[in-house]
Each structure stands twice: as structure tokens, then as C-alpha cells.
Write a protein that holds these residues in place. Structure first.
Motif, PDB file in Angstrom:
ATOM      1  N   THR A   8       0.836  -1.196   0.000  1.00 51.95           N
ATOM      2  CA  THR A   8       0.000   0.000   0.000  1.00 51.95           C
ATOM      3  C   THR A   8       0.868   1.243   0.000  1.00 51.95           C
ATOM      4  OG1 THR A   8      -1.752  -1.164   1.185  1.00 51.95           O
ATOM      5  CG2 THR A   8      -1.812   1.244   1.255  1.00 51.95           C
ATOM      6  N   PHE A   9       0.533   2.169  -0.889  1.00 51.35           N
ATOM      7  CA  PHE A   9       1.212   3.457  -0.981  1.00 51.35           C
ATOM      8  C   PHE A   9       0.237   4.550  -0.575  1.00 51.35           C
ATOM      9  CE2 PHE A   9       3.884   1.054  -3.807  1.00 51.35           C
ATOM     10  CZ  PHE A   9       5.088   1.719  -3.903  1.00 51.35           C
ATOM     11  N   ASP A  10       0.674   5.478   0.258  1.00 46.39           N
ATOM     12  CA  ASP A  10      -0.044   6.729   0.448  1.00 46.39           C
ATOM     13  C   ASP A  10       0.341   7.613  -0.729  1.00 46.39           C
ATOM     14  OD1 ASP A  10      -1.004   5.771   2.843  1.00 46.39           O
ATOM     15  OD2 ASP A  10       0.334   6.982   4.091  1.00 46.39           O
ATOM     16  N   ALA A  11      -0.634   8.362  -1.265  1.00 40.38           N
ATOM     17  CA  ALA A  11      -0.354   9.128  -2.476  1.00 40.38           C
ATOM     18  C   ALA A  11      -1.177  10.407  -2.519  1.00 40.38           C
ATOM     19  CB  ALA A  11      -0.680   8.283  -3.706  1.00 40.38           C
ATOM     20  N   ALA A  12      -0.635  11.409  -3.159  1.00 40.44           N
ATOM     21  CA  ALA A  12      -1.385  12.628  -3.436  1.00 40.44           C
ATOM     22  C   ALA A  12      -2.301  12.411  -4.640  1.00 40.44           C
ATOM     23  CB  ALA A  12      -0.435  13.795  -3.699  1.00 40.44           C
ATOM     24  N   ASP A  13      -1.851  11.592  -5.601  1.00 37.03           N
ATOM     25  CA  ASP A  13      -2.600  11.324  -6.827  1.00 37.03           C
ATOM     26  C   ASP A  13      -2.559   9.821  -7.116  1.00 37.03           C
ATOM     27  OD1 ASP A  13      -3.680  11.181  -9.400  1.00 37.03           O
ATOM     28  OD2 ASP A  13      -2.544  12.902 -10.150  1.00 37.03           O
ATOM     29  N   PRO A  14      -3.456   9.044  -6.499  1.00 38.86           N
ATOM     30  CA  PRO A  14      -3.426   7.589  -6.667  1.00 38.86           C
ATOM     31  C   PRO A  14      -3.503   7.111  -8.119  1.00 38.86           C
ATOM     32  CG  PRO A  14      -4.812   8.148  -4.808  1.00 38.86           C
ATOM     33  CD  PRO A  14      -4.472   9.440  -5.504  1.00 38.86           C
ATOM     34  N   ARG A  15      -4.291   7.773  -8.952  1.00 36.14           N
ATOM     35  CA  ARG A  15      -4.412   7.338 -10.342  1.00 36.14           C
ATOM     36  C   ARG A  15      -3.089   7.514 -11.083  1.00 36.14           C
ATOM     37  NH1 ARG A  15      -8.821  10.164 -12.416  1.00 36.14           N
ATOM     38  NH2 ARG A  15     -10.090   8.724 -11.224  1.00 36.14           N
ATOM     39  N   ALA A  16      -2.476   8.677 -10.970  1.00 34.02           N
ATOM     40  CA  ALA A  16      -1.214   8.930 -11.671  1.00 34.02           C
ATOM     41  C   ALA A  16      -0.095   8.037 -11.138  1.00 34.02           C
ATOM     42  CB  ALA A  16      -0.824  10.405 -11.553  1.00 34.02           C
ATOM     43  N   LEU A  17      -0.018   7.868  -9.821  1.00 33.25           N
ATOM     44  CA  LEU A  17       1.037   7.027  -9.266  1.00 33.25           C
ATOM     45  C   LEU A  17       0.822   5.566  -9.665  1.00 33.25           C
ATOM     46  CD1 LEU A  17       3.645   7.225  -7.688  1.00 33.25           C
ATOM     47  CD2 LEU A  17       2.333   6.807  -5.591  1.00 33.25           C
ATOM     48  N   GLY A  18      -0.434   5.139  -9.740  1.00 29.56           N
ATOM     49  CA  GLY A  18      -0.734   3.791 -10.226  1.00 29.56           C
ATOM     50  C   GLY A  18      -0.304   3.604 -11.672  1.00 29.56           C
ATOM     51  N   GLU A  19      -0.525   4.611 -12.513  1.00 31.96           N
ATOM     52  CA  GLU A  19      -0.091   4.538 -13.910  1.00 31.96           C
ATOM     53  C   GLU A  19       1.433   4.422 -14.001  1.00 31.96           C
ATOM     54  OE1 GLU A  19      -1.819   7.905 -15.901  1.00 31.96           O
ATOM     55  OE2 GLU A  19      -3.861   7.131 -15.639  1.00 31.96           O
ATOM     56  N   PHE A  20       2.136   5.168 -13.149  1.00 32.41           N
ATOM     57  CA  PHE A  20       3.592   5.072 -13.116  1.00 32.41           C
ATOM     58  C   PHE A  20       4.022   3.638 -12.809  1.00 32.41           C
ATOM     59  CE2 PHE A  20       7.406   4.860 -10.467  1.00 32.41           C
ATOM     60  CZ  PHE A  20       8.352   5.391 -11.323  1.00 32.41           C
ATOM     61  N   TRP A  21       3.472   3.050 -11.737  1.00 38.24           N
ATOM     62  CA  TRP A  21       3.876   1.702 -11.355  1.00 38.24           C
ATOM     63  C   TRP A  21       3.450   0.662 -12.392  1.00 38.24           C
ATOM     64  CZ3 TRP A  21       7.832   0.787  -8.638  1.00 38.24           C
ATOM     65  CH2 TRP A  21       8.243   1.705  -7.680  1.00 38.24           C
ATOM     66  N   CYS A  22       2.333   0.884 -13.080  1.00 43.47           N
ATOM     67  CA  CYS A  22       1.952  -0.010 -14.188  1.00 43.47           C
ATOM     68  C   CYS A  22       3.033   0.003 -15.258  1.00 43.47           C
ATOM     69  CB  CYS A  22       0.613   0.419 -14.791  1.00 43.47           C
ATOM     70  SG  CYS A  22      -0.835  -0.065 -13.832  1.00 43.47           S
ATOM     71  N   ALA A  23       3.507   1.199 -15.608  1.00 40.66           N
ATOM     72  CA  ALA A  23       4.535   1.314 -16.643  1.00 40.66           C
ATOM     73  C   ALA A  23       5.860   0.712 -16.203  1.00 40.66           C
ATOM     74  CB  ALA A  23       4.715   2.782 -17.037  1.00 40.66           C
ATOM     75  N   VAL A  24       6.220   0.867 -14.934  1.00 42.95           N
ATOM     76  CA  VAL A  24       7.478   0.329 -14.422  1.00 42.95           C
ATOM     77  C   VAL A  24       7.436  -1.196 -14.353  1.00 42.95           C
ATOM     78  CG1 VAL A  24       9.001   0.184 -12.398  1.00 42.95           C
ATOM     79  CG2 VAL A  24       8.132   2.408 -13.142  1.00 42.95           C
ATOM     80  N   LEU A  25       6.344  -1.731 -13.815  1.00 40.77           N
ATOM     81  CA  LEU A  25       6.280  -3.158 -13.499  1.00 40.77           C
ATOM     82  C   LEU A  25       5.549  -4.010 -14.532  1.00 40.77           C
ATOM     83  CD1 LEU A  25       5.399  -2.813  -9.708  1.00 40.77           C
ATOM     84  CD2 LEU A  25       7.657  -3.290 -10.706  1.00 40.77           C
ATOM     85  N   GLY A  26       4.913  -3.388 -15.521  1.00 41.93           N
ATOM     86  CA  GLY A  26       4.107  -4.155 -16.468  1.00 41.93           C
ATOM     87  C   GLY A  26       2.775  -4.574 -15.869  1.00 41.93           C
ATOM     88  N   TYR A  27       2.313  -3.847 -14.856  1.00 39.25           N
ATOM     89  CA  TYR A  27       1.043  -4.126 -14.196  1.00 39.25           C
ATOM     90  C   TYR A  27      -0.110  -3.488 -14.977  1.00 39.25           C
ATOM     91  CZ  TYR A  27       2.775  -6.054  -9.723  1.00 39.25           C
ATOM     92  OH  TYR A  27       3.319  -6.849  -8.737  1.00 39.25           O
ATOM     93  N   VAL A  28      -1.320  -3.780 -14.556  1.00 43.04           N
ATOM     94  CA  VAL A  28      -2.523  -3.180 -15.124  1.00 43.04           C
ATOM     95  C   VAL A  28      -3.412  -2.700 -13.977  1.00 43.04           C
ATOM     96  CG1 VAL A  28      -2.502  -4.576 -17.241  1.00 43.04           C
ATOM     97  CG2 VAL A  28      -3.733  -5.410 -15.228  1.00 43.04           C
ATOM     98  N   ARG A  29      -4.205  -1.683 -14.284  1.00 46.84           N
ATOM     99  CA  ARG A  29      -5.174  -1.202 -13.288  1.00 46.84           C
ATOM    100  C   ARG A  29      -6.204  -2.301 -13.067  1.00 46.84           C
ATOM    101  NH1 ARG A  29      -9.239   4.008 -13.542  1.00 46.84           N
ATOM    102  NH2 ARG A  29      -9.503   4.169 -11.287  1.00 46.84           N
ATOM    103  N   ASP A  30      -6.602  -2.495 -11.816  1.00 51.72           N
ATOM    104  CA  ASP A  30      -7.627  -3.492 -11.521  1.00 51.72           C
ATOM    105  C   ASP A  30      -8.893  -3.184 -12.310  1.00 51.72           C
ATOM    106  OD1 ASP A  30      -5.831  -4.615  -9.765  1.00 51.72           O
ATOM    107  OD2 ASP A  30      -7.101  -4.389  -7.988  1.00 51.72           O
ATOM    108  N   ALA A  31      -9.534  -4.218 -12.799  1.00 50.06           N
ATOM    109  CA  ALA A  31     -10.763  -4.065 -13.578  1.00 50.06           C
ATOM    110  C   ALA A  31     -11.888  -3.573 -12.683  1.00 50.06           C
ATOM    111  CB  ALA A  31     -11.138  -5.405 -14.206  1.00 50.06           C
ATOM    112  N   PRO A  32     -12.848  -2.871 -13.276  1.00 50.45           N
ATOM    113  CA  PRO A  32     -14.007  -2.450 -12.476  1.00 50.45           C
ATOM    114  C   PRO A  32     -14.812  -3.668 -12.033  1.00 50.45           C
ATOM    115  CG  PRO A  32     -14.321  -1.904 -14.797  1.00 50.45           C
ATOM    116  CD  PRO A  32     -12.931  -2.437 -14.659  1.00 50.45           C
ATOM    117  N   PRO A  33     -15.650  -3.508 -11.028  1.00 46.92           N
ATOM    118  CA  PRO A  33     -16.453  -4.630 -10.537  1.00 46.92           C
ATOM    119  C   PRO A  33     -17.346  -5.205 -11.635  1.00 46.92           C
ATOM    120  CG  PRO A  33     -16.620  -2.735  -9.061  1.00 46.92           C
ATOM    121  CD  PRO A  33     -15.902  -2.277 -10.279  1.00 46.92           C
TER     122      PRO A  33
END
Length: 142
Positions: A8-33
Motif C-alpha cells: 500500500t502506498f499513500d499518495a497525493a494522486d493515486p491514479r497517476a502514481l498507479g499509472e507510473f507503477w503499471c509502466a514500471v512493473l508491467g502491471y494493469v489497473r484493476d478491472a471495475p467490478p
């Protein structure tokens, strides 16, 4: 029994920081329900005001191997060195100059994504680079 965990990361901008980590790690944003085509559709249906849509985010390894990363919005900026950090292994099986070159190339790539190089280090035949993500969280490339 294997224990699973998320980071878990504390963040000022969770969406942007998530996009960064997706690009670094080859991850994807969790799918909507299930039942929703997009997160925006789900959040609207749940009555969450649009100004709160970026309160949290989660990204995952599409292969299901690495831990999920959960990002939660906090009002205060990062103020001290991390007590825990990610080590991102980009040089599996490489040694010496070849390993250092691979790590430096990855440092250049993630710098272009918004990371900052803090320092290069070597000790006892090992080489790694300490970096900060766009919100100042330290991580190592090894």
C-alpha cells in the motif's frame, strides 16, 4: 498455506502514481467490478461524487505473480525516508558490466516515466540504483 499480501502506498494522486507503477512493473489497473464497463460507471452508480473518484486505485500483475499495489489518497506529502521500499529486479542472471548496463538502461527508462535517480551503488560485487517515484517514494533497481 501461502500468505498473499498487497503493498500500500499513500499518495497525493493515486491514479497517476498507479499509472507510473503499471509502466514500471508491467502491471494493469484493476478491472471495475462485475457488471460495470468502467470505474467511472461504477463510481457514478454508487453515488460517489466525482471529486472523490481519485481517492484510491489498485494495480496488479496481469500474470498474478507479483503483489497487488493499492494506492490511497492522503492529504499530507511524504516527509521522511521510506522504512520499506520495493526492489525491482531488472537484471536477473546478469553479472558485472552487463548487469550494470541493464540497470542503468532501466533507470533511464523509468526516469522518462517521472522517476528521479538518487544514487548508484556497488558493494561486494553487487550493483543497484536507488530511485524515487514521482511522489518521492524510494525504490531500488537491481
Amino acid at each position: 498455506m501461502a500468505t498473499t499480501f498487497q503493498v500500500t502506498f499513500d499518495a497525493a494522486d493515486p491514479r497517476a502514481l498507479g499509472e507510473f507503477w503499471c509502466a514500471v512493473l508491467g502491471y494493469v489497473r484493476d478491472a471495475p467490478p462485475e457488471g460495470f464497463a468502467t470505474w467511472e460507471e461504477a463510481l457514478t452508480a454508487w453515488g460517489l461524487p466525482e471529486e472523490r473518484w481519485n481517492d484510491r486505485n489498485a494495480v496488479s500483475d496481469p500474470d498474478g505473480v507479483g503483489p497487488r499495489i493499492y494506492l490511497q489518497k492522503v492529504p499530507e506529502p511524504k516527509s521522511a525516508k521510506n522504512r520499506v521500499h520495493l526492489d525491482v529486479n531488472v537484471s536477473e542472471g546478469l553479472r558485472g558490466a552487463e548487469r550494470a548496463a541493464k540497470i542503468r538502461a532501466e533507470a533511464d527508462r523509468v526516469s522518462a516515466l517521472g522517476a528521479t535517480l538518487v544514487t548508484e551503488s556497488s558493494e561486494l560485487g553487487e550493483f543497484w540504483v536507488v530511485m524515487q517515484d514521482p511522489e518521492g517514494n524510494e525504490f531500488c533497481l537491481q
